[in-house]
Design a protein around this motif. Structure first.
Motif, PDB file in Angstrom:
ATOM      1  N   VAL A 202      13.733 -12.720   7.612  1.00 50.21           N
ATOM      2  CA  VAL A 202      14.367 -10.986   7.863  1.00 50.21           C
ATOM      3  C   VAL A 202      15.629 -11.088   6.820  1.00 50.21           C
ATOM      4  N   VAL A 203      16.420 -11.756   6.552  1.00 44.80           N
ATOM      5  CA  VAL A 203      17.501 -11.702   5.726  1.00 44.80           C
ATOM      6  C   VAL A 203      17.291 -11.497   4.227  1.00 44.80           C
ATOM      7  N   ILE A 204      16.167 -12.465   3.968  1.00 43.03           N
ATOM      8  CA  ILE A 204      15.744 -12.544   2.618  1.00 43.03           C
ATOM      9  C   ILE A 204      15.037 -11.033   2.202  1.00 43.03           C
ATOM     10  N   LEU A 205      14.198 -10.837   3.255  1.00 42.14           N
ATOM     11  CA  LEU A 205      13.537  -9.371   3.175  1.00 42.14           C
ATOM     12  C   LEU A 205      14.435  -8.341   3.263  1.00 42.14           C
ATOM     13  N   MET A 206      15.612  -8.355   3.832  1.00 39.76           N
ATOM     14  CA  MET A 206      16.832  -7.298   3.815  1.00 39.76           C
ATOM     15  C   MET A 206      17.423  -7.298   2.263  1.00 39.76           C
ATOM     16  N   PHE A 207      17.518  -8.357   1.804  1.00 41.51           N
ATOM     17  CA  PHE A 207      18.246  -8.422   0.510  1.00 41.51           C
ATOM     18  C   PHE A 207      17.159  -7.847  -0.663  1.00 41.51           C
ATOM     19  N   ALA A 208      15.951  -8.363  -0.472  1.00 49.16           N
ATOM     20  CA  ALA A 208      14.898  -7.869  -1.418  1.00 49.16           C
ATOM     21  C   ALA A 208      14.778  -6.453  -1.359  1.00 49.16           C
ATOM     22  N   GLY A 209      14.536  -5.824  -0.030  1.00 54.77           N
ATOM     23  CA  GLY A 209      14.813  -4.358   0.021  1.00 54.77           C
ATOM     24  C   GLY A 209      15.897  -3.647  -0.483  1.00 54.77           C
ATOM     25  N   TYR A 210      17.167  -4.297  -0.286  1.00 50.41           N
ATOM     26  CA  TYR A 210      18.407  -3.613  -0.709  1.00 50.41           C
ATOM     27  C   TYR A 210      18.455  -3.604  -2.205  1.00 50.41           C
ATOM     28  N   TYR A 211      17.737  -4.887  -2.822  1.00 52.58           N
ATOM     29  CA  TYR A 211      17.920  -4.964  -4.482  1.00 52.58           C
ATOM     30  C   TYR A 211      16.872  -3.988  -4.889  1.00 52.58           C
ATOM     31  N   TRP A 212      15.608  -3.638  -4.288  1.00 54.78           N
ATOM     32  CA  TRP A 212      14.724  -2.851  -4.646  1.00 54.78           C
ATOM     33  C   TRP A 212      15.263  -1.537  -4.795  1.00 54.78           C
ATOM     34  N   HIS A 213      16.010  -1.138  -3.656  1.00 60.73           N
ATOM     35  CA  HIS A 213      16.589   0.338  -3.442  1.00 60.73           C
ATOM     36  C   HIS A 213      17.353   0.412  -4.510  1.00 60.73           C
ATOM     37  N   MET A 214      18.334  -0.508  -4.762  1.00 62.06           N
ATOM     38  CA  MET A 214      19.614  -0.210  -5.734  1.00 62.06           C
ATOM     39  C   MET A 214      18.964   0.123  -7.136  1.00 62.06           C
ATOM     40  N   SER A 215      17.939  -0.716  -7.514  1.00 61.22           N
ATOM     41  CA  SER A 215      17.339  -0.823  -8.681  1.00 61.22           C
ATOM     42  C   SER A 215      16.672   0.590  -9.069  1.00 61.22           C
ATOM     43  N   ASN A 216      16.179   1.196  -7.934  1.00 65.11           N
ATOM     44  CA  ASN A 216      15.359   2.561  -8.243  1.00 65.11           C
ATOM     45  C   ASN A 216      16.496   3.752  -8.082  1.00 65.11           C
ATOM     46  N   GLU A 217      17.747   3.453  -7.539  1.00 66.78           N
ATOM     47  CA  GLU A 217      18.853   4.231  -7.488  1.00 66.78           C
ATOM     48  C   GLU A 217      19.479   4.284  -8.887  1.00 66.78           C
ATOM     49  N   MET A 218      19.582   3.019  -9.732  1.00 68.38           N
ATOM     50  CA  MET A 218      20.111   2.978 -10.845  1.00 68.38           C
ATOM     51  C   MET A 218      19.167   3.444 -11.731  1.00 68.38           C
ATOM     52  N   GLN A 219      17.777   3.365 -11.820  1.00 72.77           N
ATOM     53  CA  GLN A 219      16.837   3.778 -12.714  1.00 72.77           C
ATOM     54  C   GLN A 219      16.968   5.538 -12.834  1.00 72.77           C
ATOM     55  N   LYS A 220      16.881   5.868 -11.556  1.00 71.53           N
ATOM     56  CA  LYS A 220      17.227   7.493 -11.441  1.00 71.53           C
ATOM     57  C   LYS A 220      18.393   7.822 -12.181  1.00 71.53           C
ATOM     58  N   GLN A 221      19.612   7.284 -11.910  1.00 72.10           N
ATOM     59  CA  GLN A 221      20.896   7.590 -12.344  1.00 72.10           C
ATOM     60  C   GLN A 221      20.608   7.334 -13.915  1.00 72.10           C
ATOM     61  N   GLN A 222      20.098   6.350 -14.393  1.00 70.50           N
ATOM     62  CA  GLN A 222      19.876   6.242 -16.062  1.00 70.50           C
ATOM     63  C   GLN A 222      19.327   7.423 -16.611  1.00 70.50           C
ATOM     64  N   GLU A 223      18.195   7.796 -15.777  1.00 71.57           N
ATOM     65  CA  GLU A 223      17.141   8.884 -16.285  1.00 71.57           C
ATOM     66  C   GLU A 223      17.860  10.177 -16.342  1.00 71.57           C
ATOM     67  N   ALA A 224      18.763  10.523 -15.465  1.00 71.42           N
ATOM     68  CA  ALA A 224      19.702  11.689 -15.234  1.00 71.42           C
ATOM     69  C   ALA A 224      20.505  11.553 -16.564  1.00 71.42           C
ATOM     70  N   GLU A 225      21.370  10.466 -16.592  1.00 70.40           N
ATOM     71  CA  GLU A 225      22.210  10.441 -17.755  1.00 70.40           C
ATOM     72  C   GLU A 225      21.302  10.730 -19.053  1.00 70.40           C
ATOM     73  N   LEU A 226      20.188  10.106 -19.036  1.00 73.96           N
ATOM     74  CA  LEU A 226      19.553  10.281 -20.361  1.00 73.96           C
ATOM     75  C   LEU A 226      19.143  11.565 -20.654  1.00 73.96           C
ATOM     76  N   GLN A 227      18.854  12.540 -19.550  1.00 80.03           N
ATOM     77  CA  GLN A 227      18.531  13.837 -19.864  1.00 80.03           C
ATOM     78  C   GLN A 227      19.678  14.630 -20.132  1.00 80.03           C
ATOM     79  N   ALA A 228      20.795  14.197 -19.325  1.00 77.77           N
ATOM     80  CA  ALA A 228      22.340  14.917 -19.699  1.00 77.77           C
ATOM     81  C   ALA A 228      22.451  14.776 -21.187  1.00 77.77           C
ATOM     82  N   LYS A 229      22.438  13.765 -21.485  1.00 77.23           N
ATOM     83  CA  LYS A 229      22.800  13.324 -23.191  1.00 77.23           C
ATOM     84  C   LYS A 229      21.621  14.137 -24.167  1.00 77.23           C
ATOM     85  N   GLN A 230      20.381  14.082 -23.637  1.00 78.26           N
ATOM     86  CA  GLN A 230      19.435  15.082 -24.572  1.00 78.26           C
ATOM     87  C   GLN A 230      19.859  16.411 -24.558  1.00 78.26           C
ATOM     88  N   ALA A 231      20.004  16.771 -23.303  1.00 81.23           N
ATOM     89  CA  ALA A 231      20.498  18.371 -23.247  1.00 81.23           C
ATOM     90  C   ALA A 231      21.904  18.663 -23.975  1.00 81.23           C
TER      91      ALA A 231
END
Length: 141
Positions: free
Chosen positions: A21-50
């Motif tokens: 369960v602890v390993i699954l929690m860490f894996a889920g947290y890592y997956w969630h944070m990587s998705n958030e970082m990807q969204k943030q990078q896409e938003a920054e890229l769009q802002a730079k392009q604009a």
């Protein structure tokens, strides 16, 4: 005295499940944070392009204004006669033409009218034309 401690298989199973369960929690947290970082990078890229597109539009507008001013300077010099012009400057919002004393200013006065301010000195004629007037007349047409 010898003390014997019995360990249940249930305790091992509970520890193993807790570890899973602890390993699954860490894996889920890592997956969630990587998705958030990807969204943030896409938003920054769009802002730079604009921002780049906005900067390009501003640069295009500056080039257009510069071209209008240069063409207007060329027309004014042609009207006066290139051999009569000593200096051409842009100071603040004014186009300054410094000419010889015996220059014919009639064609220039016909084109610009009262927008061309003329000052006669002992050695030269100074003509000031408002750049804002030129830009308004060219950009609104």
């Amino acid at each position: 005295m010898i003390v014997a401690v019995k360990r249940n298989k249930k305790q091992k199973l509970i520890k193993f499940l807790s570890l899973v369960v602890v390993i699954l929690m860490f894996a889920g947290y890592y997956w969630h944070m990587s998705n958030e970082m990807q969204k943030q990078q896409e938003a920054e890229l769009q802002a730079k392009q604009a921002a780049l597109q906005e900067q390009k539009a501003k640069d295009d507008e500056k080039k257009k204004v510069e071209g209008i001013i240069v063409s207007e300077v060329q027309k004014a010099v042609e009207l006066i006669g290139q051999e009569n012009v000593r200096h051409v400057k842009i100071i603040e919002n004014r186009l300054i033409l410094i000419c010889e004393l015996n220059t014919n200013l009639e064609p220039l006065m016909v084109r610009y009218g009262t927008m061309a301010l003329v000052k006669n000195t002992l050695n030269e004629i100074i003509i000031a034309i408002d750049v804002q007037y030129i830009l308004k007349s060219k950009l609104n047409v």
